[in-house]
Design a protein around this motif. Structure first.
Motif, PDB file in Angstrom:
ATOM      1  N   ASP A 192       0.837  -1.212   0.000  1.00 49.73           N
ATOM      2  CA  ASP A 192       0.000   0.000   0.000  1.00 49.73           C
ATOM      3  C   ASP A 192       0.866   1.255   0.000  1.00 49.73           C
ATOM      4  OD1 ASP A 192      -2.114  -1.755   0.285  1.00 49.73           O
ATOM      5  OD2 ASP A 192      -1.950  -1.707   2.486  1.00 49.73           O
ATOM      6  N   ILE A 193       1.895   1.233   0.844  1.00 46.81           N
ATOM      7  CA  ILE A 193       2.713   2.449   0.993  1.00 46.81           C
ATOM      8  C   ILE A 193       3.466   2.777  -0.299  1.00 46.81           C
ATOM      9  CG2 ILE A 193       4.693   3.440   2.229  1.00 46.81           C
ATOM     10  CD1 ILE A 193       3.621   2.107   4.753  1.00 46.81           C
ATOM     11  N   LEU A 194       4.056   1.768  -0.910  1.00 45.68           N
ATOM     12  CA  LEU A 194       4.807   2.011  -2.153  1.00 45.68           C
ATOM     13  C   LEU A 194       3.885   2.606  -3.221  1.00 45.68           C
ATOM     14  CD1 LEU A 194       6.982  -1.240  -2.391  1.00 45.68           C
ATOM     15  CD2 LEU A 194       7.828   1.067  -1.946  1.00 45.68           C
ATOM     16  N   ALA A 195       2.662   2.072  -3.297  1.00 45.66           N
ATOM     17  CA  ALA A 195       1.724   2.548  -4.321  1.00 45.66           C
ATOM     18  C   ALA A 195       1.405   4.031  -4.134  1.00 45.66           C
ATOM     19  CB  ALA A 195       0.448   1.714  -4.275  1.00 45.66           C
ATOM     20  N   GLY A 196       1.459   4.502  -2.874  1.00 49.49           N
ATOM     21  CA  GLY A 196       1.116   5.907  -2.594  1.00 49.49           C
ATOM     22  C   GLY A 196       2.304   6.843  -2.612  1.00 49.49           C
ATOM     23  N   LEU A 197       3.502   6.328  -2.775  1.00 45.71           N
ATOM     24  CA  LEU A 197       4.686   7.204  -2.754  1.00 45.71           C
ATOM     25  C   LEU A 197       4.911   7.827  -4.128  1.00 45.71           C
ATOM     26  CD1 LEU A 197       7.399   5.223  -0.716  1.00 45.71           C
ATOM     27  CD2 LEU A 197       6.130   7.238   0.012  1.00 45.71           C
ATOM     28  N   SER A 198       5.423   9.036  -4.110  1.00 46.37           N
ATOM     29  CA  SER A 198       5.687   9.668  -5.395  1.00 46.37           C
ATOM     30  C   SER A 198       7.095  10.248  -5.463  1.00 46.37           C
ATOM     31  CB  SER A 198       4.661  10.769  -5.661  1.00 46.37           C
ATOM     32  OG  SER A 198       4.691  11.672  -4.582  1.00 46.37           O
ATOM     33  N   GLY A 199       7.854  10.082  -4.395  1.00 48.37           N
ATOM     34  CA  GLY A 199       9.216  10.647  -4.381  1.00 48.37           C
ATOM     35  C   GLY A 199      10.113   9.994  -5.409  1.00 48.37           C
ATOM     36  N   GLN A 200      11.236  10.574  -5.622  1.00 44.85           N
ATOM     37  CA  GLN A 200      12.214   9.990  -6.547  1.00 44.85           C
ATOM     38  C   GLN A 200      13.423   9.579  -5.722  1.00 44.85           C
ATOM     39  OE1 GLN A 200      12.150  10.033 -10.562  1.00 44.85           O
ATOM     40  NE2 GLN A 200      10.399   9.236  -9.443  1.00 44.85           N
ATOM     41  N   TYR A 201      13.703   8.310  -5.722  1.00 50.01           N
ATOM     42  CA  TYR A 201      14.772   7.770  -4.879  1.00 50.01           C
ATOM     43  C   TYR A 201      15.966   7.368  -5.747  1.00 50.01           C
ATOM     44  CZ  TYR A 201      11.091   7.838  -1.448  1.00 50.01           C
ATOM     45  OH  TYR A 201      10.089   8.268  -0.615  1.00 50.01           O
ATOM     46  N   ASP A 202      17.165   7.591  -5.197  1.00 45.00           N
ATOM     47  CA  ASP A 202      18.348   7.183  -5.963  1.00 45.00           C
ATOM     48  C   ASP A 202      18.969   5.898  -5.419  1.00 45.00           C
ATOM     49  OD1 ASP A 202      19.119   8.594  -3.724  1.00 45.00           O
ATOM     50  OD2 ASP A 202      20.404  10.016  -4.789  1.00 45.00           O
ATOM     51  N   PHE A 203      18.373   5.351  -4.350  1.00 49.82           N
ATOM     52  CA  PHE A 203      18.862   4.085  -3.787  1.00 49.82           C
ATOM     53  C   PHE A 203      17.678   3.425  -3.088  1.00 49.82           C
ATOM     54  CE2 PHE A 203      21.061   1.347  -0.745  1.00 49.82           C
ATOM     55  CZ  PHE A 203      22.253   0.998  -1.353  1.00 49.82           C
ATOM     56  N   ILE A 204      17.322   2.230  -3.520  1.00 52.63           N
ATOM     57  CA  ILE A 204      16.226   1.507  -2.855  1.00 52.63           C
ATOM     58  C   ILE A 204      16.786   0.198  -2.338  1.00 52.63           C
ATOM     59  CG2 ILE A 204      13.952   0.429  -3.118  1.00 52.63           C
ATOM     60  CD1 ILE A 204      13.264   2.460  -5.256  1.00 52.63           C
ATOM     61  N   PHE A 205      16.540  -0.070  -1.060  1.00 52.16           N
ATOM     62  CA  PHE A 205      17.008  -1.315  -0.455  1.00 52.16           C
ATOM     63  C   PHE A 205      15.788  -2.179  -0.147  1.00 52.16           C
ATOM     64  CE2 PHE A 205      18.744  -3.561   3.487  1.00 52.16           C
ATOM     65  CZ  PHE A 205      19.291  -4.593   2.738  1.00 52.16           C
ATOM     66  N   MET A 206      15.691  -3.280  -0.863  1.00 54.75           N
ATOM     67  CA  MET A 206      14.564  -4.202  -0.708  1.00 54.75           C
ATOM     68  C   MET A 206      14.970  -5.299   0.266  1.00 54.75           C
ATOM     69  SD  MET A 206      11.662  -5.014  -2.775  1.00 54.75           S
ATOM     70  CE  MET A 206      11.921  -5.291  -4.511  1.00 54.75           C
ATOM     71  N   ASP A 207      14.311  -5.335   1.427  1.00 48.52           N
ATOM     72  CA  ASP A 207      14.687  -6.344   2.437  1.00 48.52           C
ATOM     73  C   ASP A 207      13.451  -6.734   3.241  1.00 48.52           C
ATOM     74  OD1 ASP A 207      16.311  -8.041   3.885  1.00 48.52           O
ATOM     75  OD2 ASP A 207      16.980  -6.502   5.279  1.00 48.52           O
ATOM     76  N   ALA A 208      12.355  -7.042   2.528  1.00 49.56           N
ATOM     77  CA  ALA A 208      11.107  -7.423   3.209  1.00 49.56           C
ATOM     78  C   ALA A 208      10.805  -8.892   2.889  1.00 49.56           C
ATOM     79  CB  ALA A 208       9.988  -6.489   2.751  1.00 49.56           C
TER      80      ALA A 208
END
Ligand code: SAM
Length: 213
Positions: free
Chosen positions: A116-132
């Motif tokens: 849900d949270i990702l779908a609502g985000l609109s920022g632009q990130y230069d580093f994403i760490f996926m650890d879920a």
């Protein structure tokens, strides 16, 4: 590292460790059975932060905040970190740790399901760490790609699942088959996506690094 525990032990023995508060938080998290990034993964992330100087980091899977605090400690002073966690028991512990150790107030914790949270985000990130949850990576991928700037890095942890991912689905316990199937799907997706250049590394429990082209 999956191939040889002795190599991994040797490499880790060369590591100088982190700031003392992080080493203490690592010990406490492990004693409390909180799954946190392994030593060689920590070292790899420190390296990437110092090489790439990301300014806007997104983490999916905060637990009690160990990796977010590691990234806060080894990134530039003006870097901001947004991290997501849904497990109610871990959220207050993460807040407590951030109040205590996030001295430069870099970290924002978003509470709830990452889907849900990702779908609502609109920022632009230069580093994403996926650890879920490993079985969810494939579902999070479209939003992570949308949120990543061109030239940004998506780093995914635990992609080799202690070696299980390379086994036939019949060699994996029935309980783990869905995760096995989804992780293979995820690795295929990031390696065949024309918008990504991805490399899969035998670091920690397996890390995938994807550059958005
Ligand atoms: N990155 C943390 C560290 O190294 O300190 C460890 C994260 S732990 C491996 C994975 C965390 O992701 C767990 O605390 C779990 O509750 C959380 N998680 C799993 N699926 C999630 C989801 N769909 N939304 C939000 N959090 C999730």
């Amino acid at each position: 590292m999956i191939s040889d525990e002795r190599i991994s032990t040797f490499i880790n023995s060369l590591d100088q460790g982190n700031e003392p508060f992080l080493d203490e938080l690592e010990r406490k998290s492990l004693a409390d059975d909180v799954p946190i990034i392994r030593k060689d993964t920590q070292s790899f992330i420190r390296f990437l932060l110092r090489q790439n100087h990301p300014k806007n980091i997104l983490e999916v899977g905060c637990a009690v905040g160990f990796s977010a605090l590691l990234m806060a400690t080894y990134s530039d002073l003006d870097t901001k970190i947004t991290t997501i966690e849904k497990f109610e028991k871990r959220i207050p512990v993460a807040h407590e740790n951030f109040d205590k150790y996030d001295v430069n107030k870099k970290i924002t914790l978003l509470e709830g399901d990452a889907a849900d949270i990702l779908a609502g985000l609109s920022g632009q990130y230069d580093f994403i760490f996926m650890d879920a949850a490993k079985g969810q990576y494939i579902n999070f991928l479209p939003d992570c790609k949308r949120l990543l700037v061109k030239g940004g890095l998506l780093l995914s942890d635990n992609v080799l699942q202690d070696g299980d991912v390379m086994e036939s689905r019949f060699a994996v316990t029935r309980r783990n088959r869905t995760i096995h199937e989804r992780m293979r799907e995820y690795l295929f997706a990031i390696k065949h996506d024309p918008e990504l250049e991805s490399v899969i590394l035998n670091v920690g429990d397996g890390m995938a690094m994807s550059l958005k082209l």
